[in-house]
Scaffold this motif. Structure first.
Motif, mmCIF file in Angstrom:
data_model
loop_
_atom_site.group_PDB
_atom_site.id
_atom_site.type_symbol
_atom_site.label_atom_id
_atom_site.label_comp_id
_atom_site.label_asym_id
_atom_site.label_seq_id
_atom_site.Cartn_x
_atom_site.Cartn_y
_atom_site.Cartn_z
ATOM 1 N N UNK A 273 0.914 -1.064 -0.040
ATOM 2 C CA UNK A 273 0.010 -0.201 -0.086
ATOM 3 C C UNK A 273 1.042 1.206 -0.097
ATOM 4 N N UNK A 274 2.060 1.150 0.886
ATOM 5 C CA UNK A 274 2.883 2.439 0.788
ATOM 6 C C UNK A 274 3.422 2.649 -0.693
ATOM 7 N N UNK A 275 3.879 1.674 -1.250
ATOM 8 C CA UNK A 275 4.452 1.588 -2.596
ATOM 9 C C UNK A 275 3.661 2.176 -3.772
ATOM 10 N N UNK A 276 2.427 1.694 -3.491
ATOM 11 C CA UNK A 276 1.426 2.127 -4.373
ATOM 12 C C UNK A 276 0.905 3.605 -4.133
ATOM 13 N N UNK A 277 0.962 3.943 -2.873
ATOM 14 C CA UNK A 277 0.529 5.349 -2.675
ATOM 15 C C UNK A 277 1.746 6.287 -2.942
ATOM 16 N N UNK A 278 2.993 5.803 -2.914
ATOM 17 C CA UNK A 278 4.162 6.886 -3.283
ATOM 18 C C UNK A 278 4.822 7.024 -4.472
ATOM 19 N N UNK A 279 4.019 5.989 -5.214
ATOM 20 C CA UNK A 279 4.719 5.943 -6.748
ATOM 21 C C UNK A 279 4.696 7.236 -7.431
ATOM 22 N N UNK A 280 3.680 8.265 -7.082
ATOM 23 C CA UNK A 280 3.735 9.640 -7.719
ATOM 24 C C UNK A 280 5.189 10.390 -7.323
ATOM 25 N N UNK A 281 5.529 9.970 -6.147
ATOM 26 C CA UNK A 281 6.778 10.775 -5.370
ATOM 27 C C UNK A 281 8.088 10.402 -6.131
ATOM 28 N N UNK A 282 8.164 9.109 -6.638
ATOM 29 C CA UNK A 282 9.155 8.508 -7.418
ATOM 30 C C UNK A 282 9.101 9.107 -8.774
ATOM 31 N N UNK A 283 7.856 9.216 -9.379
ATOM 32 C CA UNK A 283 7.726 9.545 -10.721
ATOM 33 C C UNK A 283 8.226 11.111 -10.837
ATOM 34 N N UNK A 284 7.569 11.893 -9.807
ATOM 35 C CA UNK A 284 8.018 13.245 -9.664
ATOM 36 C C UNK A 284 9.481 13.561 -9.663
ATOM 37 N N UNK A 285 10.106 12.704 -8.750
ATOM 38 C CA UNK A 285 11.663 12.731 -8.520
ATOM 39 C C UNK A 285 12.445 12.467 -9.658
#
Length: 148
Positions: free
Chosen positions: A111-123
């Motif tokens: 759930x953390x990985x799915x919810x934080x994917x946008x952070x990595x895409x932005x980075x």
């Protein structure tokens, strides 16, 4: 040379300053995501390490998470109380505690990985796979150099 203390030193050209800036910004972007899920960045790190490496000792977790052992002990006790990890005495050496992720912990990590994917895409926006690979290689080399 662009080293601290030299006449030509420029902080804007110092990789360790950029590394610190990038890490802080990453933490600031990731923190609200994990908090919404009722957890923390240290908990996420422990769950990710256990998912990747399997069973680990508390001292190995502390080393891989770059934190002090007493701090890791507190994190482990909290995660165990939440049912995210399992602990048991090491069968070969009773001085060590083995830690493993539970199915509940794996679900939270997913759930953390799915919810934080946008952070990595932005980075990673505007960074090629080759550049990201180079950066990882360079950071691993810096780590190894400083660990000698």
């Amino acid at each position: 040379e662009n080293l601290p203390g030299s006449d030509h030193f420029a902080l804007d050209d110092f990789p360790f300053d950029w590394l610190a800036q990038a890490h802080l910004t990453y933490i600031q972007a990731l923190e609200p995501v994990v908090k919404r899920l009722g957890t923390s960045i240290p908990a996420r790190r422990v769950l990710a390490l256990l998912k990747r490496h399997g069973t680990m000792s508390i001292s190995d977790l502390a080393s891989h998470a770059v934190t002090k052992t007493p701090t890791m002990v507190r994190i482990v006790y909290r995660l165990r109380a939440e049912g995210l990890i399992h602990t048991e005495t090491n069968s070969r050496d009773a001085r060590f505690t083995d830690v493993s992720i539970t199915s509940h912990g794996e679900l939270l990590l997913q759930r953390i990985n799915e919810s934080s994917a946008h952070v990595y895409r932005q980075a990673y926006r505007g960074v090629s796979d080759s550049q990201l690979s180079q950066l990882t290689t360079i950071l691993a080399k810096l780590h190894a150099n400083l660990s000698d």
